[in-house]
Design a protein around this motif. Structure first.
Motif, PDB file in Angstrom:
ATOM      1  N   ILE A   1       2.870   0.842  -9.121  1.00 41.24           N
ATOM      2  CA  ILE A   1       3.329   2.442  -9.889  1.00 41.24           C
ATOM      3  C   ILE A   1       2.994   3.650  -8.708  1.00 41.24           C
ATOM      4  O   ILE A   1       3.674   4.589  -9.021  1.00 41.24           O
ATOM      5  CB  ILE A   1       2.595   2.520 -11.235  1.00 41.24           C
ATOM      6  N   ASP A   2       2.227   3.152  -7.855  1.00 42.39           N
ATOM      7  CA  ASP A   2       2.092   4.171  -6.890  1.00 42.39           C
ATOM      8  C   ASP A   2       3.098   4.424  -5.850  1.00 42.39           C
ATOM      9  O   ASP A   2       3.119   5.451  -4.990  1.00 42.39           O
ATOM     10  CB  ASP A   2       0.642   3.857  -6.044  1.00 42.39           C
ATOM     11  N   HIS A   3       4.070   3.501  -5.738  1.00 42.15           N
ATOM     12  CA  HIS A   3       5.318   3.505  -4.893  1.00 42.15           C
ATOM     13  C   HIS A   3       6.185   4.579  -5.346  1.00 42.15           C
ATOM     14  O   HIS A   3       6.652   4.607  -6.685  1.00 42.15           O
ATOM     15  CB  HIS A   3       5.735   2.341  -4.759  1.00 42.15           C
ATOM     16  N   PRO A   4       6.482   5.498  -4.487  1.00 41.05           N
ATOM     17  CA  PRO A   4       7.378   6.618  -5.297  1.00 41.05           C
ATOM     18  C   PRO A   4       8.736   5.946  -5.838  1.00 41.05           C
ATOM     19  O   PRO A   4       9.345   6.501  -6.814  1.00 41.05           O
ATOM     20  CB  PRO A   4       7.843   7.239  -4.020  1.00 41.05           C
ATOM     21  N   ASP A   5       9.386   4.938  -5.221  1.00 42.90           N
ATOM     22  CA  ASP A   5      10.713   4.569  -5.747  1.00 42.90           C
ATOM     23  C   ASP A   5      10.478   3.838  -7.005  1.00 42.90           C
ATOM     24  O   ASP A   5      11.328   3.924  -7.917  1.00 42.90           O
ATOM     25  CB  ASP A   5      11.304   3.673  -4.803  1.00 42.90           C
TER      26      ASP A   5
ATOM     27  N   LYS B   1       0.814  -1.184   0.118  1.00 42.21           N
ATOM     28  CA  LYS B   1       0.018  -0.048   0.100  1.00 42.21           C
ATOM     29  C   LYS B   1       0.960   1.175  -0.069  1.00 42.21           C
ATOM     30  O   LYS B   1       1.976   1.530   0.835  1.00 42.21           O
ATOM     31  CB  LYS B   1      -0.825  -0.080   1.331  1.00 42.21           C
ATOM     32  N   ALA B   2       0.888   2.203  -0.895  1.00 41.26           N
ATOM     33  CA  ALA B   2       1.764   3.212  -1.134  1.00 41.26           C
ATOM     34  C   ALA B   2       1.190   4.407  -0.179  1.00 41.26           C
ATOM     35  O   ALA B   2      -0.136   4.409   0.377  1.00 41.26           O
ATOM     36  CB  ALA B   2       1.566   3.925  -2.502  1.00 41.26           C
ATOM     37  N   PHE B   3       1.901   5.426  -0.075  1.00 43.30           N
ATOM     38  CA  PHE B   3       1.622   6.568   0.865  1.00 43.30           C
ATOM     39  C   PHE B   3       0.319   7.176   0.340  1.00 43.30           C
ATOM     40  O   PHE B   3      -0.315   7.700   1.240  1.00 43.30           O
ATOM     41  CB  PHE B   3       2.768   7.314   1.057  1.00 43.30           C
ATOM     42  N   ASN B   4       0.039   7.315  -0.944  1.00 43.62           N
ATOM     43  CA  ASN B   4      -1.269   7.924  -1.474  1.00 43.62           C
ATOM     44  C   ASN B   4      -2.403   7.065  -1.613  1.00 43.62           C
ATOM     45  O   ASN B   4      -3.364   7.320  -1.919  1.00 43.62           O
ATOM     46  CB  ASN B   4      -0.986   8.599  -2.982  1.00 43.62           C
ATOM     47  N   GLY B   5      -2.205   5.555  -0.872  1.00 42.09           N
ATOM     48  CA  GLY B   5      -3.202   4.844  -0.914  1.00 42.09           C
ATOM     49  C   GLY B   5      -3.583   3.818  -1.976  1.00 42.09           C
ATOM     50  O   GLY B   5      -4.545   3.031  -1.878  1.00 42.09           O
TER      51      GLY B   5
END
Length: 356
Positions: free
Chosen positions: A333-337, A324-328
């Motif tokens: 692809i939602d993960h910053p790295d 689960k990425a910071f943006n939900g």
């Protein structure tokens, strides 16, 4: 399985907004190369390449080429796609009009190379080496040799090869042993073996022209004694028609880690008739015309595969669920790295395109 969509918008941005390719039309010889014309041609080439060539990539690599009784069969669909590509004029798009090409900018030919290499590198090697063979003969051939081979090579009706490497002579071209003996009719008889010959044998076209490095007996030792020859698969009659089969044979297909749709052959010349391209003992200079063009093609292969890899990495990252990425978000692809890595790929590919 990898999919490909030609990046027409990105290509046109580089040509028009970064490189100002429209300035070419200010030259009388390139008057037809207006931005509208080039943009339209790129769009048409993109349709054929992504719809007809790209679907052959995976099945062609799985099937590969097959050798039987000296003849090589290419993967299903290759012959039909090549004929469609050739008849549409894409092989000769940047070859001089006087020989049957379209006479459009070399840059346009490289744009098409990029798209073709993204779609199917194995397929791209058939027209790619043909253009190089054309340029090698154009640079050094006699009027008779040019008239015999260039009109068919310019349009891709015949394909071409680059015959350099031998089992004992890879990067050391001075160790080449293939010998050429003069005949009474002005031709030469070539004897020797070549390996790693891209598109060395196939039945997609009526004839194959081998651009061969060999050594005339009595010449200087090392690279100074090398000479270039045009050696056709089938001899060409005085009226331009196809004659008897020449004495050059495919003895095996090289085993490779990939690009199995490209027939990389070992060829044996046993008294094969060839004709001088350039003066005796100037072969290394003549062959470097084709070699340097082939190096540009290798760069286009790298660019094409960068684009293909980037497209498919982005598509996978949009679909693959993990954590689960910071943006939900739930896909990688939602993960910053991951986004950083994808943006690095995109930036590298875009930079390579401008350079190319």
């Amino acid at each position: 399985m990898a999919t490909y969509a030609a990046p027409v918008r990105e290509i046109q941005f580089v040509l028009n907004d970064v490189l100002n390719v429209g300035s070419l039309a200010e030259m009388p010889v390139m008057a037809d190369a207006t931005p509208d014309t080039l943009n339209g041609l790129i769009e048409e080439a993109a349709k054929l390449i992504q719809n007809q060539v790209a679907p052959l990539n995976a099945p062609g690599d799985a099937e590969g080429c097959k050798l039987s009784n000296g003849d090589v069969t290419v993967p299903k669909g290759f012959k039909e796609a090549y004929k469609q590509y050739q008849e549409a004029g894409w092989v000769g798009i940047s070859n001089p009009a006087e020989w049957g090409g379209a006479g459009l900018p070399y840059t346009l030919g490289k744009v098409i190379d990029e798209m073709l290499c993204s779609a199917d590198v194995a397929f791209a090697l058939y027209p790619g080496l043909t253009v190089g063979c054309f340029e090698g003969i154009l640079a050094a051939g006699s009027d008779e040799v040019k008239q015999t081979y260039l009109p068919k090579l310019a349009t891709g009706e015949w394909t071409g090869t680059m015959c350099i490497t031998e089992p004992q002579a890879g990067t050391d071209l001075g160790a080449i042993k293939t010998k050429a003996t003069p005949n009474d009719d002005g031709s030469y008889s070539l004897d020797g073996g070549k390996i790693f010959i891209t598109s060395g044998e196939h039945t997609m076209v009526d004839n194959i022209v081998h651009f061969v490095l060999a050594r005339i007996e009595g010449g200087p030792a090392g690279v100074k004694g090398l000479t270039t020859f045009a050696v056709p698969k089938f001899l060409v009659n005085a009226d331009g028609s196809i004659g008897a089969r020449n004495k050059v044979t495919c003895t095996s297909i090289e085993h490779k880690m990939g690009i199995h749709g490209s027939c990389t052959c070992a060829l044996q010349f046993e008294g094969a008739k060839g004709w001088l391209v350039g003066a005796p003992n100037t072969g290394i200079q003549n062959m470097f015309v084709m070699m340097n063009l082939a190096r540009i093609l290798v760069g286009m292969q790298g660019l094409g595969l960068c684009e293909l890899a980037t497209q498919n990495a982005i598509a996978y990252a949009k679909d693959r669920k993990q954590g689960k990425a910071f943006n939900g978000g739930a896909t990688i692809i939602d993960h910053p790295d991951v986004r950083r890595m994808l943006l690095t790929m995109r930036a590298t590919t875009e930079g390579a395109r401008v350079l190319a």
